[in-house]
Design an enzyme around this catalytic site. Sequence first.
Site, PDB file in Angstrom:
ATOM      1  CE  LYS A  88      -4.658   0.781   2.024  1.00  0.00           C
ATOM      2  NZ  LYS A  88      -5.274   0.784   3.455  1.00  0.00           N
TER       3      LYS A  88
HETATM    4  O1  G3P Z   1      -8.124   1.744   4.809  1.00  0.00           O
HETATM    5  C1  G3P Z   1      -8.041   2.734   4.787  1.00  0.00           C
HETATM    6  C2  G3P Z   1      -9.515   3.467   5.055  1.00  0.00           C
HETATM    7  O2  G3P Z   1     -10.413   2.129   4.872  1.00  0.00           O
HETATM    8  C3  G3P Z   1      -9.737   4.072   6.350  1.00  0.00           C
HETATM    9  O3  G3P Z   1     -11.018   4.552   6.755  1.00  0.00           O
HETATM   10  O4  G3P Z   1     -12.665   5.001   8.379  1.00  0.00           O
HETATM   11  O5  G3P Z   1     -10.169   5.731   8.791  1.00  0.00           O
HETATM   12  O6  G3P Z   1     -11.388   6.698   6.902  1.00  0.00           O
HETATM   13  P1  G3P Z   1     -11.158   5.424   7.901  1.00  0.00           P
END
Ligand code: G3P
Length: 226
Positions: A88
């Site tokens: 990633k």
């Molecule tokens: O994988 C990264 C992403 O899904 C993060 O989500 O909820 O922290 O914005 P969030």
Amino acid sequence: MKFFLDTADLDEIEEAASWGALAGVTTNPTLYARVGGKLADFESHIERICTIVGDECPVSAESVATDRAQIVEDGRRLASIAPNVVVKVPTMVEGLAATRTLADEGIRVNMTLCFTVPQAMLAARAGARYISPFIGRFDDISEDGIEQVANIVEAVSNYDFTADTVNGEQLEVIAASIRSANHVTQCALMGADIATVPFSVLKKMVKHPLTQAGIDSFMADWEKVK
Ligand code: G3P
């Protein structure tokens, strides 16, 4: 649409994998910190995730380096953990350059923190195997995350990126930063290839009050025929 689990929690991964519909796992530094992870154990943790989900399920592990040489070095090391590791990499100039090098070496990259169509186009041409646009973080700043991700899905579908990706594989869009089952509905309707969801959302996706009411009434009626 395929489902990935967005977590570094081994118990959640094991449980979700047992449900039979899991196609991959995405992690990020925040998710790893949330389960009490330590830098020294990071690679063994990723290896454990890979073992739980098996070779067919891609597992994204993130580089937090900011220069291309270091991202490439991280990418090579992470990719050597298991054949299903996907590196990633954040969407930025150094990340794009590193992605090109890694893709040319046959290493799959998930380009993350992608918010706009131009970013997605660049990631695709740099050889990313996956692009991860974020929904919830757009909503957090009072913009329509669904609309933004739908634009990316549509723009990506206009072109053929197989000459740019590892082994000519099909580029896939992973809708990320998903906060609700309704986000999943919208992602399926727009044609996102993959939704990566937290375990809390995955659990909600299974449920509907009418399903539960139906199960309860069928069980009650079955008692009558015994
Ligand atoms: O994988 C990264 C992403 O899904 C993060 O989500 O909820 O922290 O914005 P969030």
